[in-house]
Design a protein around this motif. Sequence first.
Motif, PDB file in Angstrom:
ATOM      1  N   GLU A 224      -1.129   1.895 -66.764  1.00  0.00           N
ATOM      2  CA  GLU A 224      -0.462   2.667 -65.695  1.00  0.00           C
ATOM      3  C   GLU A 224      -0.488   4.150 -66.046  1.00  0.00           C
ATOM      4  O   GLU A 224      -0.742   5.004 -65.196  1.00  0.00           O
ATOM      5  CB  GLU A 224       0.988   2.206 -65.532  1.00  0.00           C
TER       6      GLU A 224
ATOM      7  N   ARG B  32      13.521   4.740 -66.436  1.00  0.00           N
ATOM      8  CA  ARG B  32      13.137   5.462 -67.663  1.00  0.00           C
ATOM      9  C   ARG B  32      12.099   6.545 -67.414  1.00  0.00           C
ATOM     10  O   ARG B  32      11.971   7.500 -68.174  1.00  0.00           O
ATOM     11  CB  ARG B  32      12.639   4.475 -68.722  1.00  0.00           C
ATOM     12  N   GLY B  33      11.269   6.387 -66.401  1.00  0.00           N
ATOM     13  CA  GLY B  33      10.362   7.472 -66.025  1.00  0.00           C
ATOM     14  C   GLY B  33       9.159   7.673 -66.929  1.00  0.00           C
ATOM     15  O   GLY B  33       8.659   8.792 -67.063  1.00  0.00           O
ATOM     16  N   SER B  34       8.631   6.585 -67.501  1.00  0.00           N
ATOM     17  CA  SER B  34       7.472   6.783 -68.389  1.00  0.00           C
ATOM     18  C   SER B  34       6.217   7.160 -67.600  1.00  0.00           C
ATOM     19  O   SER B  34       5.376   7.923 -68.093  1.00  0.00           O
ATOM     20  CB  SER B  34       7.220   5.547 -69.262  1.00  0.00           C
ATOM     21  N   ASN B  35       6.067   6.655 -66.395  1.00  0.00           N
ATOM     22  CA  ASN B  35       4.923   7.081 -65.568  1.00  0.00           C
ATOM     23  C   ASN B  35       5.056   8.552 -65.188  1.00  0.00           C
ATOM     24  O   ASN B  35       4.075   9.301 -65.210  1.00  0.00           O
ATOM     25  CB  ASN B  35       4.806   6.205 -64.317  1.00  0.00           C
TER      26      ASN B  35
END
Length: 213
Positions: free
Chosen positions: A170, A11-14
């Motif tokens: 994070e 998902r690439g939230s970081n």
Amino acid sequence: MKKIVILISGRGSNMQAILEARLPLTVAAVISNDPAAGGLATAQKHGIVTRIVDHRAHRDRAEFDAALGKEIDSFNPDLVVLAGFMRILTDAFVNRYRGRLVNIHPSLLPVFTGLHTHRRALEAGVKVHGCTVHFVTPELDHGPIVIQAAVPVLDGDSEDTLAARVLAEEHRIYPQALRWFCEDRLAITPQGTVTLKAARGTSGALVSPAVEP
Ligand code: GRF
């Protein structure tokens, strides 16, 4: 200005937190090993170049890592940023980017290396859990630690509620670690720990009342 390449698998939230942190760096590309990674669309919305190096199109880890390295090197980054990148990398790959490869792991390393960290934290009954940004070395989840954030484990927590509490941290500490990298403030000691050099112009003195940034 320093240049980074971000590697994702999902998902690439970081990655999104990094893109939205207005850091003094250039994100040269986002590379995913999975064409279905949701983060690819997010990166494109931010106008970032995306690439796919599909691990399923390669015979083994060595061949995949070689292809991945070739793609990364085409952007000539100062730092390779693993942000939810879910492939185990070969020693050859890790050594090639030694000191230039960072990862975020959802536990307070060195406890709970590997997968299912939130479930394992709940099972172990720890009262404090968290996340770690670290340089990557060949031993999985063991490299020099840059920054950590701790959160409480609350009665009644599920894997999901605990994961969400950790994820919020994070998103705070990864941009912070990258900011320090951009400012050339991170140094790895011969003992394999990380020291943070004082910001330019600061003496390291405690100033009270605190000076606003
Ligand atoms: C994060 O919890 C990260 O620490 C772990 O995988 C998850 C990836 O999430 N390595 P996202 O893709 O950044 O949303």
